[in-house]
Design a protein around this motif. Structure first.
Motif, short mmCIF file in Angstrom:
data_model
loop_
_atom_site.label_atom_id
_atom_site.label_comp_id
_atom_site.label_asym_id
_atom_site.label_seq_id
_atom_site.Cartn_x
_atom_site.Cartn_y
_atom_site.Cartn_z
N LYS A 101 0.85 -1.19 0.00
CA LYS A 101 0.00 0.00 0.00
C LYS A 101 0.89 1.25 0.00
O LYS A 101 1.95 1.23 0.63
CB LYS A 101 -0.88 0.02 1.25
CG LYS A 101 -1.79 -1.18 1.41
CD LYS A 101 -2.50 -1.11 2.76
CE LYS A 101 -3.37 -2.32 3.02
NZ LYS A 101 -4.04 -2.27 4.35
N PRO A 102 0.47 2.32 -0.65
CA PRO A 102 -0.72 2.45 -1.51
C PRO A 102 -0.52 1.69 -2.82
O PRO A 102 0.62 1.45 -3.23
CB PRO A 102 -0.80 3.96 -1.74
CG PRO A 102 0.60 4.44 -1.63
CD PRO A 102 1.24 3.58 -0.58
N PHE A 103 -1.61 1.31 -3.45
CA PHE A 103 -1.53 0.47 -4.65
C PHE A 103 -2.48 0.99 -5.71
O PHE A 103 -3.40 1.77 -5.44
CB PHE A 103 -1.89 -0.97 -4.30
CG PHE A 103 -3.28 -1.10 -3.72
CD1 PHE A 103 -4.37 -1.36 -4.55
CD2 PHE A 103 -3.52 -0.95 -2.36
CE1 PHE A 103 -5.65 -1.45 -4.04
CE2 PHE A 103 -4.80 -1.04 -1.84
CZ PHE A 103 -5.87 -1.30 -2.68
N SER A 104 -2.24 0.53 -6.91
CA SER A 104 -3.13 0.84 -8.03
C SER A 104 -4.14 -0.29 -8.18
O SER A 104 -3.75 -1.47 -8.22
CB SER A 104 -2.30 0.98 -9.31
OG SER A 104 -3.12 0.80 -10.45
N PHE A 105 -5.42 0.05 -8.25
CA PHE A 105 -6.43 -1.00 -8.42
C PHE A 105 -6.20 -1.75 -9.73
O PHE A 105 -6.39 -2.97 -9.79
CB PHE A 105 -7.85 -0.43 -8.39
CG PHE A 105 -8.90 -1.48 -8.61
CD1 PHE A 105 -9.24 -2.36 -7.58
CD2 PHE A 105 -9.52 -1.62 -9.84
CE1 PHE A 105 -10.18 -3.37 -7.79
CE2 PHE A 105 -10.47 -2.62 -10.05
CZ PHE A 105 -10.81 -3.48 -9.02
N ALA A 106 -5.78 -1.05 -10.77
CA ALA A 106 -5.54 -1.70 -12.06
C ALA A 106 -4.46 -2.77 -11.94
O ALA A 106 -4.56 -3.85 -12.52
CB ALA A 106 -5.14 -0.65 -13.10
N GLU A 107 -3.41 -2.46 -11.14
CA GLU A 107 -2.35 -3.45 -10.95
C GLU A 107 -2.86 -4.64 -10.13
O GLU A 107 -2.56 -5.80 -10.45
CB GLU A 107 -1.15 -2.83 -10.24
CG GLU A 107 0.00 -3.82 -10.03
CD GLU A 107 1.19 -3.23 -9.30
OE1 GLU A 107 2.19 -3.96 -9.12
OE2 GLU A 107 1.12 -2.04 -8.89
N LEU A 108 -3.63 -4.36 -9.07
CA LEU A 108 -4.18 -5.44 -8.26
C LEU A 108 -5.08 -6.33 -9.12
O LEU A 108 -5.01 -7.57 -9.03
CB LEU A 108 -4.98 -4.87 -7.09
CG LEU A 108 -5.74 -5.89 -6.23
CD1 LEU A 108 -4.78 -6.88 -5.59
CD2 LEU A 108 -6.56 -5.17 -5.16
N GLN A 109 -5.92 -5.73 -9.93
CA GLN A 109 -6.81 -6.50 -10.79
C GLN A 109 -6.01 -7.36 -11.77
O GLN A 109 -6.34 -8.53 -12.00
CB GLN A 109 -7.74 -5.57 -11.54
CG GLN A 109 -8.79 -6.29 -12.38
CD GLN A 109 -9.70 -5.31 -13.09
OE1 GLN A 109 -9.25 -4.29 -13.60
NE2 GLN A 109 -10.98 -5.62 -13.10
N ALA A 110 -4.94 -6.80 -12.34
CA ALA A 110 -4.11 -7.55 -13.29
C ALA A 110 -3.43 -8.73 -12.60
O ALA A 110 -3.35 -9.83 -13.16
CB ALA A 110 -3.07 -6.63 -13.91
N ARG A 111 -2.96 -8.51 -11.39
CA ARG A 111 -2.31 -9.60 -10.64
C ARG A 111 -3.33 -10.68 -10.28
O ARG A 111 -3.02 -11.87 -10.33
CB ARG A 111 -1.65 -9.05 -9.37
CG ARG A 111 -0.47 -8.15 -9.64
CD ARG A 111 0.27 -7.84 -8.35
NE ARG A 111 1.38 -6.91 -8.56
CZ ARG A 111 2.46 -6.86 -7.79
NH1 ARG A 111 2.59 -7.71 -6.78
NH2 ARG A 111 3.42 -5.99 -8.03
N ALA A 112 -4.53 -10.26 -9.91
CA ALA A 112 -5.58 -11.23 -9.59
C ALA A 112 -5.91 -12.08 -10.81
O ALA A 112 -6.03 -13.31 -10.71
CB ALA A 112 -6.82 -10.49 -9.10
N GLN A 113 -6.05 -11.46 -11.95
CA GLN A 113 -6.37 -12.20 -13.18
C GLN A 113 -5.25 -13.16 -13.56
O GLN A 113 -5.51 -14.28 -14.01
CB GLN A 113 -6.65 -11.21 -14.31
CG GLN A 113 -7.95 -10.43 -14.12
CD GLN A 113 -8.12 -9.31 -15.12
OE1 GLN A 113 -7.17 -8.88 -15.78
NE2 GLN A 113 -9.34 -8.81 -15.23
N ALA A 114 -4.00 -12.73 -13.36
CA ALA A 114 -2.86 -13.60 -13.67
C ALA A 114 -2.86 -14.83 -12.77
O ALA A 114 -2.61 -15.96 -13.22
CB ALA A 114 -1.55 -12.83 -13.52
N LEU A 115 -3.13 -14.63 -11.48
CA LEU A 115 -3.18 -15.75 -10.54
C LEU A 115 -4.29 -16.72 -10.89
O LEU A 115 -4.11 -17.95 -10.84
CB LEU A 115 -3.39 -15.24 -9.11
CG LEU A 115 -2.17 -14.77 -8.34
CD1 LEU A 115 -2.59 -14.28 -6.97
CD2 LEU A 115 -1.15 -15.88 -8.21
#
Length: 227
Positions: A101-115
């Motif tokens: 944190k702080p983080f970018s939601f776009a990056e979190l979403q991309a990491r979630a999709q990759a996982l």
């Protein structure tokens, strides 16, 4: 995709819930570590997003305990702790990714999709690999069955039942479980279709072999196990 966010900062958890929901995902949020552990253990989630500092139980102990219980749901740690040692420790507990944190939601979403893509590919590979029990082998990809090197020809429903047994060796399968798995919907549990199907399968898998693998536990169900 169904996610569980374990985060005690209401602003962050609300932000995540809003962001993922807008993308059509189903999101549950919980702010207490103890409740989060129970939900993660008992819920059917595709992804967990876990803060480290939580009331009740910290995020790292949640992940460690989940992994000890055999829960393989992908986990992303979300933490204000930024040091290399903290990230390493987080990954060593059994998490799959670590975002500070702080983080970018776009990056979190991309990491979630990759996982999720990685987990999906692993699951598909596991589903298509050969299943063995003693000298019995079922190949889901080729739709073939052999025992002791001898080819066994099965009807589609017999094949599904044997695959169900092979994915659950040593587990007693009730008639209801077999009905729901093999027929995809519930019959009257009193019907004898399961007994008939198991009998047919047993005649092909066990009849010509001295070691019997499919056993009946009267009043309970059936089990694949060695004599």
């Amino acid at each position: 995709m169904k996610l569980l966010v374990i985060e005690d900062d209401e602003k962050i958890s609300g932000y995540l819930a809003k962001g993922f929901s807008e993308n059509g995902e189903c999101v549950d949020t919980v702010s207490n570590g103890n409740d989060g552990f129970v939900m993660a253990l008992e819920g059917d989630y595709d992804l967990l997003i876990v803060d480290v500092m939580l009331p009740g139980r910290d995020g790292l102990s949640i992940i460690e305990e989940l992994r000890a219980c055999g829960v393989a749901t992908p986990v992303i740690i979300l933490s204000a702790k930024r040091s290399v040692e903290d990230r390493v420790r987080g990954l060593q507990t059994g998490s799959d990714d670590y975002l500070t944190k702080p983080f970018s939601f776009a990056e979190l979403q991309a990491r979630a999709q990759a996982l999720l893509r990685r987990a999906s590919h692993s699951a598909d590979a596991g589903l298509m690999s050969e299943l063995w029990f003693k000298d019995l082998c079922l190949d889901p990809q080729r739709k073939s069955v052999t025992r002791g090197g001898q080819r066994i020809t099965l009807q589609p429903r017999e094949f599904r039942l044997l695959e169900y047994f092979l994915r659950n060796p040593g587990r007693v399968l009730s008639k209801t479980l077999i009905l729901e798995h093999v027929w995809d919907y519930s019959f009257d549990p009193q019907t004898n279709v399961v007994d008939v199907l198991v009998c047919r399968l047993r005649s092909k898998v066990d009849k010509d072999f001295p070691d019997k693998l499919i056993h009946t536990l009267r009043g309970v169900g059936y089990v694949l196990q060695a004599d």
